[in-house]
Design a protein around this motif. Sequence first.
Motif, PDB file in Angstrom:
ATOM      1  N   ARG A  57       0.835  -1.207   0.000  1.00 32.11           N
ATOM      2  CA  ARG A  57       0.000   0.000   0.000  1.00 32.11           C
ATOM      3  C   ARG A  57       0.868   1.255   0.000  1.00 32.11           C
ATOM      4  O   ARG A  57       0.566   2.231  -0.687  1.00 32.11           O
ATOM      5  CB  ARG A  57      -0.937  -0.013   1.204  1.00 32.11           C
ATOM      6  CG  ARG A  57      -1.889   1.169   1.203  1.00 32.11           C
ATOM      7  CD  ARG A  57      -2.985   0.934   2.162  1.00 32.11           C
ATOM      8  NE  ARG A  57      -3.792  -0.130   1.548  1.00 32.11           N
ATOM      9  CZ  ARG A  57      -5.057  -0.310   1.761  1.00 32.11           C
ATOM     10  NH1 ARG A  57      -5.684   0.433   2.624  1.00 32.11           N
ATOM     11  NH2 ARG A  57      -5.725  -1.259   1.163  1.00 32.11           N
ATOM     12  N   ALA A  58       1.970   1.244   0.759  1.00 31.82           N
ATOM     13  CA  ALA A  58       2.875   2.398   0.800  1.00 31.82           C
ATOM     14  C   ALA A  58       3.488   2.644  -0.577  1.00 31.82           C
ATOM     15  O   ALA A  58       3.590   3.797  -1.019  1.00 31.82           O
ATOM     16  CB  ALA A  58       3.959   2.181   1.840  1.00 31.82           C
TER      17      ALA A  58
ATOM     18  N   TYR B  66       2.163   1.807  -3.485  1.00 30.04           N
ATOM     19  CA  TYR B  66       1.081   2.311  -4.337  1.00 30.04           C
ATOM     20  C   TYR B  66       0.870   3.808  -4.100  1.00 30.04           C
ATOM     21  O   TYR B  66       0.856   4.602  -5.041  1.00 30.04           O
ATOM     22  CB  TYR B  66      -0.203   1.528  -4.052  1.00 30.04           C
ATOM     23  CG  TYR B  66      -1.420   2.104  -4.725  1.00 30.04           C
ATOM     24  CD1 TYR B  66      -1.667   1.851  -6.067  1.00 30.04           C
ATOM     25  CD2 TYR B  66      -2.316   2.909  -4.034  1.00 30.04           C
ATOM     26  CE1 TYR B  66      -2.780   2.376  -6.701  1.00 30.04           C
ATOM     27  CE2 TYR B  66      -3.432   3.446  -4.654  1.00 30.04           C
ATOM     28  CZ  TYR B  66      -3.657   3.175  -5.986  1.00 30.04           C
ATOM     29  OH  TYR B  66      -4.754   3.707  -6.603  1.00 30.04           O
ATOM     30  N   TRP B  67       0.721   4.214  -2.829  1.00 29.89           N
ATOM     31  CA  TRP B  67       0.420   5.609  -2.528  1.00 29.89           C
ATOM     32  C   TRP B  67       1.603   6.528  -2.796  1.00 29.89           C
ATOM     33  O   TRP B  67       1.422   7.692  -3.142  1.00 29.89           O
ATOM     34  CB  TRP B  67      -0.122   5.767  -1.113  1.00 29.89           C
ATOM     35  CG  TRP B  67      -1.548   5.319  -1.057  1.00 29.89           C
ATOM     36  CD1 TRP B  67      -2.040   4.203  -0.460  1.00 29.89           C
ATOM     37  CD2 TRP B  67      -2.670   5.956  -1.696  1.00 29.89           C
ATOM     38  NE1 TRP B  67      -3.390   4.103  -0.681  1.00 29.89           N
ATOM     39  CE2 TRP B  67      -3.805   5.167  -1.435  1.00 29.89           C
ATOM     40  CE3 TRP B  67      -2.816   7.104  -2.470  1.00 29.89           C
ATOM     41  CZ2 TRP B  67      -5.069   5.502  -1.905  1.00 29.89           C
ATOM     42  CZ3 TRP B  67      -4.072   7.428  -2.938  1.00 29.89           C
ATOM     43  CH2 TRP B  67      -5.178   6.644  -2.660  1.00 29.89           C
ATOM     44  N   SER B  68       2.825   6.024  -2.679  1.00 30.42           N
ATOM     45  CA  SER B  68       3.970   6.863  -3.028  1.00 30.42           C
ATOM     46  C   SER B  68       3.993   7.122  -4.535  1.00 30.42           C
ATOM     47  O   SER B  68       4.314   8.227  -4.981  1.00 30.42           O
ATOM     48  CB  SER B  68       5.282   6.241  -2.562  1.00 30.42           C
ATOM     49  OG  SER B  68       5.551   5.054  -3.260  1.00 30.42           O
TER      50      SER B  68
ATOM     51  N   VAL C  61       1.279   7.191  -6.463  1.00 28.84           N
ATOM     52  CA  VAL C  61       0.175   8.129  -6.707  1.00 28.84           C
ATOM     53  C   VAL C  61       0.607   9.551  -6.368  1.00 28.84           C
ATOM     54  O   VAL C  61       0.396  10.488  -7.142  1.00 28.84           O
ATOM     55  CB  VAL C  61      -1.077   7.721  -5.883  1.00 28.84           C
ATOM     56  CG1 VAL C  61      -2.131   8.819  -5.917  1.00 28.84           C
ATOM     57  CG2 VAL C  61      -1.650   6.419  -6.420  1.00 28.84           C
ATOM     58  N   THR C  62       1.229   9.712  -5.212  1.00 32.35           N
ATOM     59  CA  THR C  62       1.685  11.035  -4.787  1.00 32.35           C
ATOM     60  C   THR C  62       2.698  11.609  -5.776  1.00 32.35           C
ATOM     61  O   THR C  62       2.624  12.779  -6.150  1.00 32.35           O
ATOM     62  CB  THR C  62       2.310  10.961  -3.376  1.00 32.35           C
ATOM     63  OG1 THR C  62       1.342  10.414  -2.489  1.00 32.35           O
ATOM     64  CG2 THR C  62       2.750  12.314  -2.889  1.00 32.35           C
TER      65      THR C  62
ATOM     66  N   TRP D 267      -5.550  11.373 -13.797  1.00 28.14           N
ATOM     67  CA  TRP D 267      -6.190  11.367 -12.477  1.00 28.14           C
ATOM     68  C   TRP D 267      -7.543  10.659 -12.547  1.00 28.14           C
ATOM     69  O   TRP D 267      -7.909   9.915 -11.649  1.00 28.14           O
ATOM     70  CB  TRP D 267      -6.365  12.774 -11.940  1.00 28.14           C
ATOM     71  CG  TRP D 267      -5.106  13.394 -11.429  1.00 28.14           C
ATOM     72  CD1 TRP D 267      -3.959  12.770 -11.041  1.00 28.14           C
ATOM     73  CD2 TRP D 267      -4.866  14.779 -11.243  1.00 28.14           C
ATOM     74  NE1 TRP D 267      -3.029  13.675 -10.626  1.00 28.14           N
ATOM     75  CE2 TRP D 267      -3.553  14.921 -10.746  1.00 28.14           C
ATOM     76  CE3 TRP D 267      -5.621  15.924 -11.471  1.00 28.14           C
ATOM     77  CZ2 TRP D 267      -2.986  16.155 -10.448  1.00 28.14           C
ATOM     78  CZ3 TRP D 267      -5.058  17.151 -11.172  1.00 28.14           C
ATOM     79  CH2 TRP D 267      -3.761  17.261 -10.664  1.00 28.14           C
TER      80      TRP D 267
ATOM     81  N   TRP E  32      -8.710   7.387 -10.498  1.00 28.47           N
ATOM     82  CA  TRP E  32      -9.912   7.388  -9.670  1.00 28.47           C
ATOM     83  C   TRP E  32     -10.829   6.225 -10.073  1.00 28.47           C
ATOM     84  O   TRP E  32     -11.340   5.504  -9.221  1.00 28.47           O
ATOM     85  CB  TRP E  32     -10.642   8.719  -9.789  1.00 28.47           C
ATOM     86  CG  TRP E  32     -11.877   8.770  -8.970  1.00 28.47           C
ATOM     87  CD1 TRP E  32     -11.974   8.955  -7.622  1.00 28.47           C
ATOM     88  CD2 TRP E  32     -13.215   8.620  -9.448  1.00 28.47           C
ATOM     89  NE1 TRP E  32     -13.267   8.933  -7.233  1.00 28.47           N
ATOM     90  CE2 TRP E  32     -14.067   8.732  -8.336  1.00 28.47           C
ATOM     91  CE3 TRP E  32     -13.780   8.412 -10.698  1.00 28.47           C
ATOM     92  CZ2 TRP E  32     -15.454   8.627  -8.443  1.00 28.47           C
ATOM     93  CZ3 TRP E  32     -15.136   8.320 -10.811  1.00 28.47           C
ATOM     94  CH2 TRP E  32     -15.957   8.431  -9.699  1.00 28.47           C
TER      95      TRP E  32
ATOM     96  N   SER F 128      -9.401   2.952  -8.864  1.00 26.07           N
ATOM     97  CA  SER F 128      -9.543   2.755  -7.414  1.00 26.07           C
ATOM     98  C   SER F 128     -10.991   2.409  -7.051  1.00 26.07           C
ATOM     99  O   SER F 128     -11.236   1.663  -6.110  1.00 26.07           O
ATOM    100  CB  SER F 128      -9.088   4.002  -6.653  1.00 26.07           C
ATOM    101  OG  SER F 128     -10.010   5.063  -6.826  1.00 26.07           O
TER     102      SER F 128
END
Length: 154
Positions: A92-93, A95-97, A99-100, A143, A147, A150
């Motif tokens: 998850r980290a 993935y979100w890194s 995305v960021t 984006w 979205w 997700s």
Amino acid sequence: MTEINSSTDAAKALGPVAGKFALMVFATGIIGIGLLAVPILAGSAAFAVGEACRWPVGLERQPKEAMAFYTTLASAAMLGMAIIFMSIDPIRALYWSAVTNGICAVPVMVVMDANDGALRSHGRVSLAGLAAGLSFGSLPARWSCLWLASRSNG
């Protein structure tokens, strides 16, 4: 295996290729990546913060002449290593890194270009400037795809 939700799942996915050595191959890869990633990410963070704050930066400088840079470098490295001991899901980290990074990278490039015109040469838009413009222009579509993806994954 088509869905990977944990490091264990990722190791098991190597089974058809590595057989009984799948866990060892996965562990070796993760340790190797960690040994490469922590100094690179810490260094890039220190350079980015140092240059944004207009501090003296660079590994060729002595710590006395670039104290803030080296402090940022050490802090980022310690934070990267401390994440191991936190209850953060590494998949998850990751993935979100990503995305960021995807959300922040293009606007940062645009601001950098606006500040010093680095992407333009002799009053004309360079190839790099065109690529940055296309990247920025396609951002809302990317984006939206993120979205939608997700939403479909639960």
